[in-house]
Design a protein around this motif. Structure first.
Motif, PDB file in Angstrom:
ATOM      1  N   ALA A  74       0.702  -1.319   0.465  1.00 54.63           N
ATOM      2  CA  ALA A  74      -0.016   0.293   0.122  1.00 54.63           C
ATOM      3  C   ALA A  74       0.663   1.346   0.247  1.00 54.63           C
ATOM      4  O   ALA A  74      -0.077   2.211   0.002  1.00 54.63           O
ATOM      5  CB  ALA A  74      -1.277  -0.115   1.628  1.00 54.63           C
ATOM      6  N   PHE A  75       2.295   1.546   0.241  1.00 61.33           N
ATOM      7  CA  PHE A  75       2.863   2.444   0.363  1.00 61.33           C
ATOM      8  C   PHE A  75       3.202   2.703  -0.696  1.00 61.33           C
ATOM      9  O   PHE A  75       3.518   4.051  -0.483  1.00 61.33           O
ATOM     10  CB  PHE A  75       4.388   1.865   1.454  1.00 61.33           C
ATOM     11  CG  PHE A  75       5.384   2.717   1.422  1.00 61.33           C
ATOM     12  CD1 PHE A  75       4.895   4.625   2.471  1.00 61.33           C
ATOM     13  CD2 PHE A  75       6.558   3.216   0.814  1.00 61.33           C
ATOM     14  CE1 PHE A  75       5.997   5.333   2.084  1.00 61.33           C
ATOM     15  CE2 PHE A  75       7.188   4.595   0.927  1.00 61.33           C
ATOM     16  CZ  PHE A  75       7.083   4.885   1.884  1.00 61.33           C
ATOM     17  N   GLU A  76       3.102   2.147  -1.702  1.00 63.52           N
ATOM     18  CA  GLU A  76       3.410   2.436  -3.020  1.00 63.52           C
ATOM     19  C   GLU A  76       2.800   3.811  -3.844  1.00 63.52           C
ATOM     20  O   GLU A  76       2.972   4.765  -4.261  1.00 63.52           O
ATOM     21  CB  GLU A  76       3.539   1.501  -4.240  1.00 63.52           C
ATOM     22  CG  GLU A  76       4.248   1.905  -5.784  1.00 63.52           C
ATOM     23  CD  GLU A  76       4.380   0.364  -6.514  1.00 63.52           C
ATOM     24  OE1 GLU A  76       4.437   0.845  -8.067  1.00 63.52           O
ATOM     25  OE2 GLU A  76       4.414  -0.537  -5.831  1.00 63.52           O
ATOM     26  N   ALA A  77       1.753   3.779  -3.632  1.00 62.34           N
ATOM     27  CA  ALA A  77       0.863   4.476  -4.118  1.00 62.34           C
ATOM     28  C   ALA A  77       1.151   5.395  -3.098  1.00 62.34           C
ATOM     29  O   ALA A  77       0.915   7.144  -3.220  1.00 62.34           O
ATOM     30  CB  ALA A  77      -0.479   4.198  -3.759  1.00 62.34           C
ATOM     31  N   GLN A  78       1.457   5.551  -1.756  1.00 61.05           N
ATOM     32  CA  GLN A  78       1.337   6.991  -0.540  1.00 61.05           C
ATOM     33  C   GLN A  78       2.550   7.512  -1.034  1.00 61.05           C
ATOM     34  O   GLN A  78       2.277   8.309  -1.186  1.00 61.05           O
ATOM     35  CB  GLN A  78       1.456   6.240   0.278  1.00 61.05           C
ATOM     36  CG  GLN A  78       1.637   6.825   1.822  1.00 61.05           C
ATOM     37  CD  GLN A  78       1.817   6.331   3.127  1.00 61.05           C
ATOM     38  OE1 GLN A  78       1.708   4.961   3.793  1.00 61.05           O
ATOM     39  NE2 GLN A  78       1.621   7.326   4.133  1.00 61.05           N
ATOM     40  N   TYR A  79       3.679   6.929  -1.560  1.00 60.35           N
ATOM     41  CA  TYR A  79       5.059   7.667  -2.453  1.00 60.35           C
ATOM     42  C   TYR A  79       4.412   8.421  -3.159  1.00 60.35           C
ATOM     43  O   TYR A  79       5.052   9.503  -3.394  1.00 60.35           O
ATOM     44  CB  TYR A  79       5.827   6.198  -1.892  1.00 60.35           C
ATOM     45  CG  TYR A  79       6.707   7.199  -2.798  1.00 60.35           C
ATOM     46  CD1 TYR A  79       7.750   7.705  -1.676  1.00 60.35           C
ATOM     47  CD2 TYR A  79       7.574   7.334  -3.842  1.00 60.35           C
ATOM     48  CE1 TYR A  79       9.293   8.085  -2.118  1.00 60.35           C
ATOM     49  CE2 TYR A  79       8.255   7.927  -4.473  1.00 60.35           C
ATOM     50  CZ  TYR A  79       9.265   8.182  -3.572  1.00 60.35           C
ATOM     51  OH  TYR A  79      10.398   8.159  -4.607  1.00 60.35           O
ATOM     52  N   ALA A  80       3.501   7.881  -4.087  1.00 57.34           N
ATOM     53  CA  ALA A  80       3.147   8.865  -5.524  1.00 57.34           C
ATOM     54  C   ALA A  80       2.878  10.089  -4.834  1.00 57.34           C
ATOM     55  O   ALA A  80       3.068  10.819  -5.670  1.00 57.34           O
ATOM     56  CB  ALA A  80       2.663   7.770  -5.876  1.00 57.34           C
ATOM     57  N   ALA A  81       2.111   9.571  -3.632  1.00 60.17           N
ATOM     58  CA  ALA A  81       1.221  10.814  -3.537  1.00 60.17           C
ATOM     59  C   ALA A  81       2.290  12.199  -3.192  1.00 60.17           C
ATOM     60  O   ALA A  81       1.490  13.296  -3.190  1.00 60.17           O
ATOM     61  CB  ALA A  81      -0.206  10.780  -2.481  1.00 60.17           C
ATOM     62  N   PHE A  82       3.732  11.262  -2.251  1.00 57.72           N
ATOM     63  CA  PHE A  82       4.393  12.772  -2.270  1.00 57.72           C
ATOM     64  C   PHE A  82       4.264  13.913  -3.026  1.00 57.72           C
ATOM     65  O   PHE A  82       4.933  14.788  -2.724  1.00 57.72           O
ATOM     66  CB  PHE A  82       5.918  12.084  -1.775  1.00 57.72           C
ATOM     67  CG  PHE A  82       5.436  11.060  -0.133  1.00 57.72           C
ATOM     68  CD1 PHE A  82       4.468  11.034   0.381  1.00 57.72           C
ATOM     69  CD2 PHE A  82       6.566  10.645  -0.140  1.00 57.72           C
ATOM     70  CE1 PHE A  82       4.266  10.232   1.499  1.00 57.72           C
ATOM     71  CE2 PHE A  82       6.823   9.685   1.079  1.00 57.72           C
ATOM     72  CZ  PHE A  82       5.659   9.120   1.658  1.00 57.72           C
ATOM     73  N   PHE A  83       4.360  13.058  -4.705  1.00 56.83           N
ATOM     74  CA  PHE A  83       4.976  14.660  -5.531  1.00 56.83           C
ATOM     75  C   PHE A  83       3.915  14.667  -5.588  1.00 56.83           C
ATOM     76  O   PHE A  83       4.268  15.578  -7.491  1.00 56.83           O
ATOM     77  CB  PHE A  83       5.889  13.345  -6.344  1.00 56.83           C
ATOM     78  CG  PHE A  83       7.343  13.161  -6.116  1.00 56.83           C
ATOM     79  CD1 PHE A  83       8.327  13.368  -5.572  1.00 56.83           C
ATOM     80  CD2 PHE A  83       6.865  11.459  -5.380  1.00 56.83           C
ATOM     81  CE1 PHE A  83       9.486  12.963  -5.202  1.00 56.83           C
ATOM     82  CE2 PHE A  83       8.353  11.261  -4.708  1.00 56.83           C
ATOM     83  CZ  PHE A  83       8.651  11.076  -4.994  1.00 56.83           C
ATOM     84  N   ASP A  84       2.877  14.828  -5.606  1.00 57.04           N
ATOM     85  CA  ASP A  84       1.684  15.739  -6.294  1.00 57.04           C
ATOM     86  C   ASP A  84       1.943  17.407  -6.236  1.00 57.04           C
ATOM     87  O   ASP A  84       0.974  18.473  -7.041  1.00 57.04           O
ATOM     88  CB  ASP A  84       0.273  15.289  -4.936  1.00 57.04           C
ATOM     89  CG  ASP A  84      -0.217  14.408  -5.196  1.00 57.04           C
ATOM     90  OD1 ASP A  84       0.322  13.514  -6.152  1.00 57.04           O
ATOM     91  OD2 ASP A  84      -1.607  14.240  -4.494  1.00 57.04           O
ATOM     92  N   SER A  85       2.989  17.741  -4.993  1.00 56.20           N
ATOM     93  CA  SER A  85       2.790  18.947  -4.909  1.00 56.20           C
ATOM     94  C   SER A  85       4.419  19.076  -5.620  1.00 56.20           C
ATOM     95  O   SER A  85       5.682  20.348  -4.785  1.00 56.20           O
ATOM     96  CB  SER A  85       2.552  20.075  -3.481  1.00 56.20           C
ATOM     97  OG  SER A  85       2.941  19.150  -2.793  1.00 56.20           O
ATOM     98  N   LEU A  86       5.396  18.052  -5.481  1.00 60.73           N
ATOM     99  CA  LEU A  86       6.637  18.071  -5.364  1.00 60.73           C
ATOM    100  C   LEU A  86       7.317  17.332  -6.385  1.00 60.73           C
ATOM    101  O   LEU A  86       6.985  16.488  -7.509  1.00 60.73           O
ATOM    102  CB  LEU A  86       8.191  17.372  -4.527  1.00 60.73           C
ATOM    103  CG  LEU A  86       7.443  17.820  -2.831  1.00 60.73           C
ATOM    104  CD1 LEU A  86       7.589  17.072  -1.708  1.00 60.73           C
ATOM    105  CD2 LEU A  86       8.325  18.992  -3.050  1.00 60.73           C
ATOM    106  N   ASP A  87       8.091  17.608  -7.340  1.00 64.41           N
ATOM    107  CA  ASP A  87       9.178  17.511  -8.014  1.00 64.41           C
ATOM    108  C   ASP A  87      10.363  16.111  -7.440  1.00 64.41           C
ATOM    109  O   ASP A  87      10.321  15.027  -8.350  1.00 64.41           O
ATOM    110  CB  ASP A  87      10.025  18.289  -8.762  1.00 64.41           C
ATOM    111  CG  ASP A  87       9.686  18.573  -9.958  1.00 64.41           C
ATOM    112  OD1 ASP A  87       7.983  18.740 -10.555  1.00 64.41           O
ATOM    113  OD2 ASP A  87       9.549  20.159  -9.648  1.00 64.41           O
TER     114      ASP A  87
END
Length: 496
Positions: free
Chosen positions: A385-398
């Protein structure tokens, strides 16, 4: 650290580089004597060989001389294959790195060489074929000088296997080079070869790169081959293959030479120094709540300032995750791999699982997995489940900027595999404080050698991105390399 590919093992650039003048050419059969060996990066070396300015045999002989000069001090080689390297270098070689000497980490098979995985229980195992990744390097024309040291099964962040003794950091031989690609990093840092194979299942490319002053990119999951065709997939593929290098351009060219090219990702395109400005999340706090060494904090803050000076937007950021829950899940999954390894060594050796064939640290991990076996499915589910959580870190970051480790290189012996298990675990959790999330997420992440401690120890800066953004990281790395070159910084123990 790196999770062993057990089934495969048991079955079978820049102007700142010192592009030194090559030794005068002789015939292939009579390589030039090496008096004052120098080292080009692999890209320049391959070009010089292709242009007839030197030969593969001359470069192999020079690398052997460099290895013999420093190996007594760093102990980075498990198996020397110098005679087969000489034979390979004297034959017909093709590929992007035709004739360039290197080392293969002793976790994957290279045809004709032992694969011991740092374990006394695997003595006698000789590879009859190449690992799927190793075959890419052979097709690229790379000449292996032997197998580089790794901790047993790549299971810890220091390279001190009981089978071979501790590998030492060429910047300070009382310190570790990191793990599990410690032998590879020690040899490249000492300028024996321009690059070496490395793998990363929890930080094993980035940690040694950081502690040894090298560049190390952990590719996104499935960008480069790892599992053998037809092998059963693990619940989470956390491990990847690539390299530790002196120059960024070598890492890029090696990446291209080994790309899976199976349609999962587009092939890496043209990579130039980054021109667009990024939004970088600066997250210096360890994910598990362990302390951060003052030298590392100062170093990473300096790198954040460098990024600001280059025009990037750097924002303070806290990773929105339960760090302690994540690390507990990751360690439990890691421990289950140790239990599998111990069983497979027992099958190979014909001896029961015990301290005669596997190390106390491995046994401790295996015992942890057995004691908490009922919790492993939940740990796997959390990591998946963490894979999707990690991807969300980059909603506002590069990109996210963190340290690689909780401190500069620690003393040899602190993570010795025969020390008290709980004491070593405390050290591992404090040291390996940043790298594992990118393995669980399958994301691209790199250590860039941009800072040194007041005492002269390298401190890498870790830039991590989305899964698949390997090209972006390479572009950023080229920009950083030009802004703050590192290739001419040499350690105390160096072959050149």
């Amino acid at each position: 650290m790196n999770r062993l590919s057990r089934r495969a093992m048991l079955a079978g650039s820049t102007a700142t580089l010192a592009l030194a003048a090559c030794a005068p050419r002789t015939s292939k059969d009579e390589p030039a004597a090496v008096v004052a060996p120098e080292l080009m990066d692999g890209t320049a070396m391959a070009a010089a060989i292709a242009a007839g300015e030197t030969t593969a045999r001359e470069q192999v002989e020079a690398a052997i001389a460099r290895a013999q000069a420093v190996e007594p001090q760093i102990n980075g080689i498990v198996t020397e294959t110098y005679e087969s390297a000489r034979s390979d270098a004297s034959g017909l070689l093709t590929g992007a790195f035709a004739g360039v000497p290197s080392f293969i980490k002793d976790l994957i098979d290279w045809r004709g060489a032992p694969t011991l995985a740092g374990s006394r229980g695997l003595e006698g195992h000789v590879a009859t074929g190449d690992n799927v990744f190793a075959s890419k390097w052979r097709r690229a024309g790379i000449v292996s000088l032997g197998k580089s040291a790794t901790p047993e099964a790549g299971l810890i962040s220091s390279t001190e296997p009981l089978s071979n003794g501790p590998t030492r950091n060429s910047w300070d031989v009382s310190r570790i080079p990191g793990g599990s690609s410690g032998g590879a990093a020690a040899l490249v840092a000492a300028r024996v070869v321009p690059f070496a194979h490395a793998s990363d299942g929890g930080g094993s490319i980035r940690i040694p790169a950081s502690t040894c002053g090298l560049f190390g990119l952990k590719p996104s999951r499935d960008r480069l081959p790892y599992s053998e065709p037809g092998a059963a997939a693990p619940p989470i593929q956390i491990s990847v293959n690539h390299a530790v290098t002196i120059s960024v351009r070598d890492s890029i060219a090696l990446f291209r030479a080994a790309e899976a090219n199976d349609g999962t990702y587009p092939l890496l395109g043209d990579v130039q120094p980054l021109t667009r400005r990024l939004r970088i999340g600066f997250a210096p706090e360890p994910i598990g709540g362990t302390p951060l060494h003052a030298d590392t904090r100062a170093a990473i803050e300096d790198v954040a300032q460098l990024c600001r000076e280059l025009g990037h937007t750097v924002v303070d950021y806290t990773l929105p995750m339960d760090g302690q829950k994540f690390m507990d899940s990751f360690i439990l999954y890691w421990a289950s791999g140790a239990a599998m390894f111990a069983q497979e060594v027992a099958v190979f050796s014909g001896k029961p699982v015990g301290p005669e064939i596997v190390e106390p640290w491995t046994l401790g991990l295996a015992g942890l997995a057995m004691a908490r076996m009922g919790e492993i499915p939940d740990a796997i589910a959390h990591l998946q489940a963490f894979e999707a959580q990690y991807a969300a870190f980059f909603d506002s970051l590069d990109v996210i900027l963190t340290p690689v480790t909780g401190s500069p290189a620690i003393p040899v012996g602190e993570q010795a595999p025969d020390r008290d298990f709980d004491t070593v675990m405390d050290s591992v959790l404090t040291f390996v404080a940043y790298t594992a999330p990118m393995n669980a997420a399958g994301a691209a992440s790199m250590s860039v050698p941009l800072a040194w401690s007041p005492s002269g120890l390298p401190i890498g800066a870790m830039f991590s991105a989305r899964k698949g953004d390997d090209g972006l990281l390479f572009e950023l790395a080229l920009e950083l390399e030009a802004a703050r070159p590192w290739a001419n910084r040499k350690p105390v123990v160096t072959a050149i």
